[in-house]
Design a protein around this motif. Sequence first.
Motif, PDB file in Angstrom:
ATOM      1  N   ALA A   1      32.500  42.636   2.188  1.00 20.21           N
ATOM      2  CA  ALA A   1      33.262  41.429   2.533  1.00 20.21           C
ATOM      3  C   ALA A   1      32.964  40.968   3.953  1.00 20.21           C
ATOM      4  CB  ALA A   1      34.755  41.703   2.365  1.00 20.21           C
TER       5      ALA A   1
ATOM      6  N   THR B   1      40.339  38.557   0.717  1.00 21.38           N
ATOM      7  CA  THR B   1      39.739  39.819   1.151  1.00 21.38           C
ATOM      8  C   THR B   1      39.187  39.705   2.565  1.00 21.38           C
ATOM      9  OG1 THR B   1      39.141  40.304  -1.144  1.00 21.38           O
ATOM     10  CG2 THR B   1      38.057  41.595   0.567  1.00 21.38           C
ATOM     11  N   VAL B   2      38.516  38.607   2.856  1.00 21.21           N
ATOM     12  CA  VAL B   2      37.973  38.397   4.200  1.00 21.21           C
ATOM     13  C   VAL B   2      39.096  38.298   5.221  1.00 21.21           C
ATOM     14  CG1 VAL B   2      36.702  36.775   5.677  1.00 21.21           C
ATOM     15  CG2 VAL B   2      35.843  37.333   3.396  1.00 21.21           C
TER      16      VAL B   2
ATOM     17  N   SER C   1      33.004  41.574  -3.060  1.00 15.33           N
ATOM     18  CA  SER C   1      33.909  41.556  -1.908  1.00 15.33           C
ATOM     19  C   SER C   1      34.997  42.626  -1.987  1.00 15.33           C
ATOM     20  CB  SER C   1      34.564  40.175  -1.767  1.00 15.33           C
ATOM     21  OG  SER C   1      35.471  39.938  -2.827  1.00 15.33           O
TER      22      SER C   1
ATOM     23  N   LEU D   1      27.745  37.184   2.981  1.00 17.61           N
ATOM     24  CA  LEU D   1      28.934  36.739   2.254  1.00 17.61           C
ATOM     25  C   LEU D   1      29.707  35.712   3.080  1.00 17.61           C
ATOM     26  CD1 LEU D   1      31.282  38.689   0.001  1.00 17.61           C
ATOM     27  CD2 LEU D   1      32.303  37.387   1.855  1.00 17.61           C
TER      28      LEU D   1
ATOM     29  N   LEU E   1      30.575  37.176  -6.235  1.00  9.60           N
ATOM     30  CA  LEU E   1      31.109  37.318  -4.882  1.00  9.60           C
ATOM     31  C   LEU E   1      32.446  38.044  -4.879  1.00  9.60           C
ATOM     32  CD1 LEU E   1      30.318  33.822  -3.329  1.00  9.60           C
ATOM     33  CD2 LEU E   1      29.252  36.001  -2.743  1.00  9.60           C
TER      34      LEU E   1
ATOM     35  N   VAL F   1      37.911  36.115  -2.704  1.00 12.71           N
ATOM     36  CA  VAL F   1      36.970  36.351  -1.608  1.00 12.71           C
ATOM     37  C   VAL F   1      37.626  36.030  -0.265  1.00 12.71           C
ATOM     38  CG1 VAL F   1      34.762  35.674  -0.601  1.00 12.71           C
ATOM     39  CG2 VAL F   1      34.970  35.916  -3.078  1.00 12.71           C
TER      40      VAL F   1
END
Length: 796
Positions: free
Chosen positions: A135, A247-248, A129, A140, A125, A244
Motif C-alpha cells: 500500500a 488502506t493508504v 493493498s 500504487l 489494487l 485502496v
Amino acid sequence: MTALAMAEGTCIVSSESDSSGQHTGSEEGEGAQQAIDALSAAQREVLERCLHTLTHAKNDSHTLAALLLITRLCPAGQLDSATLRRIFEAVGLSLPARLLVTAVRGSDASGLPPEELLSLGTALLAALSTDPDMAAHPQLLTTIPLLLGLLADGPKWSLQKQAQHQARQGMEPDQPSQAEDGEQSSQSINTTKEPVQDTAGVKAPAQDAKSTTGSEEGTAENGAPTSHSTVKLDEALATDCYQVLITVCALPRGPDQLLARGAVPALCRALEQKQTLSHEKGLPLLGALLSGKTKERAWSKHPAELLSLLARVSQDFCRATGLTQLDMCALVPQFLPLPGGTPKDTDLTPTMVSLWVALRPMLQAKLTPDQLGPVLVLSACLLDLCGWEPVGPPKFCCLLVNRACVEVRMGLEEPPDTELSPQLQQTLTACYRVMEAAMEQACSSQGVTQQSDAQPQTAITGLSLQQSRQVLRVLEEAFSAVIYHLQQVDLSRYSDPFIFATFRSLCAWLAEETSCLKEEVTALLPFLMGYARSHLQGESQDQGLSNWMSEMSVGDCSQRGAWTGKDALRYLLPALCHLSAEDTPRKVLLTLDTPALLVTFLSQGWGDLRGKGGAALSRDPSMETACSALLNFAVTEPERVRKDPCFRSLESLLSFKPAPKAPVEAGQRRFFSAALRCLLRGALDSSSRPGPVRVTPALGGVVGGGWGAVEAGSAGPGRLCEGPALDHQPLVREEGWLNNHTLTMLGSCSALPDPHTHGALEEASAQWHSSAPFCRQEISVLVKSSAREPWVAWAI
C-alpha cells in the motif's frame, strides 16, 4: 484471453468485503493462513505452478490467466502475505495501473470494454493493498489520482468508442445507461503510455484529481461538470477504490500522501454529486483526513471546498432526529476548522448558530453519560471556535456550564484507584474547555454587565450578577474535584495526556480566581511544582504527550508549535505570580525551590530567543510573568535573595554576560550603570519644585501599590551598595546619581512623597556615608547648606 474469461476473472479477483468496505475476515492474517493451510497437496501444487507461470508470463494474457487460476484456488481476500508478496513481485503494480489508464483513455487496443478493465484494475489494487508494504509502494500511490477521479466523476470514457467496440462484437449499441444521450466525455489523461495489451511497463500519471477527471465539455473551476448529469460508478468498483484509499490513509504518512494527491477536493466533489458510496465511505475518509495533523494544511489548501462541506454536514445534523442526531455529534467536530485557522473574510456565525439551535434540546434532555459525552465534546469545539456569542441566551449558557461541572464532579470524585475509561477522559477534557471558557466571564466584572460591541465575542451577553455567582459556585465545586483527583497522581502518570489536561484546566482557574479553595491549593503546590519541574527537566520523555498536544491543537492558536516541557510551567506561571504575593503559599513555594525553577525557565527561554536571533517574537509573555513572580520574591524575601545562589545566576543573566574572554565585571558594570541612569534617576520627579517631589507615572506601578511600596531595607538604592561582585562607588560618582541628582533634588524640594521613599533614600545615604569618603563629603556639604530645612538634614 477472451473478454468473457476476463470478466469472470474480474468477479473472482475482487477482494471479498462487506458493505462497509472492510474485509470480511475479522482476523485477516489468520483467515488467509487458514485458507492456505486448507489446500490439498494437489491444490498446493497447482498454486505453485500458477505462481511459476505468473512469474514467467510473456504477456498480459498469460498474466491474467494465471491470476484467474490463483484466485479460483484461493480468493484474493484470503491470500496470505507471502503469496501476495510473490504475486506483487511477479505482476507488480504496473499492470493494474495500465488497466486503469487504458480504460480512462478509451483505447480499443485491449479488445475489452472499459468497465471490464476498470473493474479488474481496481480489484487487483484492492487485493495487493491488503499488505501495508504494498500500500505504501510508490507505484500504487501513483494510481490514487485515477481512483479519486473515478470516485468523484464516475467512469467518463468515450461513449462513441464504446459503441464502436460493441459494433465490432456484433452487438446492438446500447442506450447510454450511465450518462445522458449525446454526452461525449472522456478522461483528460495526459499520458503517452501504451495500452494494456503491450508488455511495456506503464505507470499511472501522478496528477491531481482535477486534471484526471475533467470533462471535454464545460466544467467548473473545480473540475465538476456544468451541464451534464453525473456518471454513476458501479458499487463493487467503488468499494475497491475506497478500499485502496482507506488502506493508504491508515499508513503513518498516508494522510499526507492523500492530501498531496488531491483527495480533499475529489472526495468533496463526490459528496456534492452524490456519487456511489460517497456518503458511506467518502465522508468517513474525509473525516479521517481532517482529524489529525493534516487538518490545518487541508483547510489552508482547500478552504472553499471544506466550508461547503461543513455547511452540508451541519445541515444534515440539524435535519437529523433522535439517535441519528446523537450519533452525528461525534462526526461534526471532525469537519470544524481549527480555532484561529478559519479562512479570512469567512463568517461561520450562521453555521454555528444553527448547530447550537440543534444542540440546545439535547443539553436540556435527560441523556445517559454515553449519550451526553459527544454532545459536550461538540459544545466545547464550538466554544473554542466562535466563543459564547452564538451559543444562546444566558440561561442556556449557565445550563451548559452546570452540566459540564456536574460531569467533572461525577467523573473525578471516585476512589483513588478508579481507572477512567478513554471515553470518559475525552468527555472530561471537553468539560474542562467549557469551564475555562466560562471562567473568563464569571471571574471578571465584564461578565456581569451588558456587553458592548467593542468587547470580544467570548462574552456571555447579559449575564446577571446572580447568574455569575451561580457559575462561580459550580466552578468552585468542579475544581474542588479536580484538586482531589490531582492529589492522587503519582510520578508514573506525569506523561498521561489526561493529567496534563486536568493540570492545565486548574492552572486556568488559578490564573483567574485567587480567593477560593486557598488551603486546598496550597496543599497541592508540591504536586503542581513537581509536575512542572518534571516536564521542564525531562522534555525527551514526553513524546506521547507531544503527539497528543499536536493532535488536540493545545496552545496558542496563532503560534502553533511542537510541545516542549516548558509548556506545563507556562500554564502555571500566572498562578505563581498570584501565589508568590501571599505569605502562606509563598513560604511553601520557597521550600519547593520555586525561584530556582523560574530562573532555569528564564535562562532556557533567553537561550531560545538568542538562538532565533531575537527576531522570532517581539516579546514573550511567559518570560515577563516569570520575572514578575521573581520580583515578588525579591521584594518580600530579601534575606532569601541575598543567600540563594539562583539569584546570583539571575544577576548574571540580566547583566547580559559577555563573551568568556571579557571580564565578568564588565557586563555587571553596564547593567548597574543602566539601572542608576534609567531606573533610579527616573523614579522621582522634582519638576514641580519648590513643592514636594513626586513619583513619576512610569514607575508608579512597578511593584504592588507603587514605588513607595518598596519597603526600606528590602529593595531600592541601598541594595546597590551590597554584594562582593562589584565596587559600586565609582558608578555612583560617574553617573552623578548622588550629587547631581538625588542631593540636588533633596535640596530643592519641600518633602518626599511617602515614608517608604524616605526610608529607601535614608538607607542609601547611610550606606554611602559610611563606606565612601567622597559620598560622605558631598552629603555633609548638602546638610550644611540646608540647615534652614530641618527635614533635609533629618532625611539624610
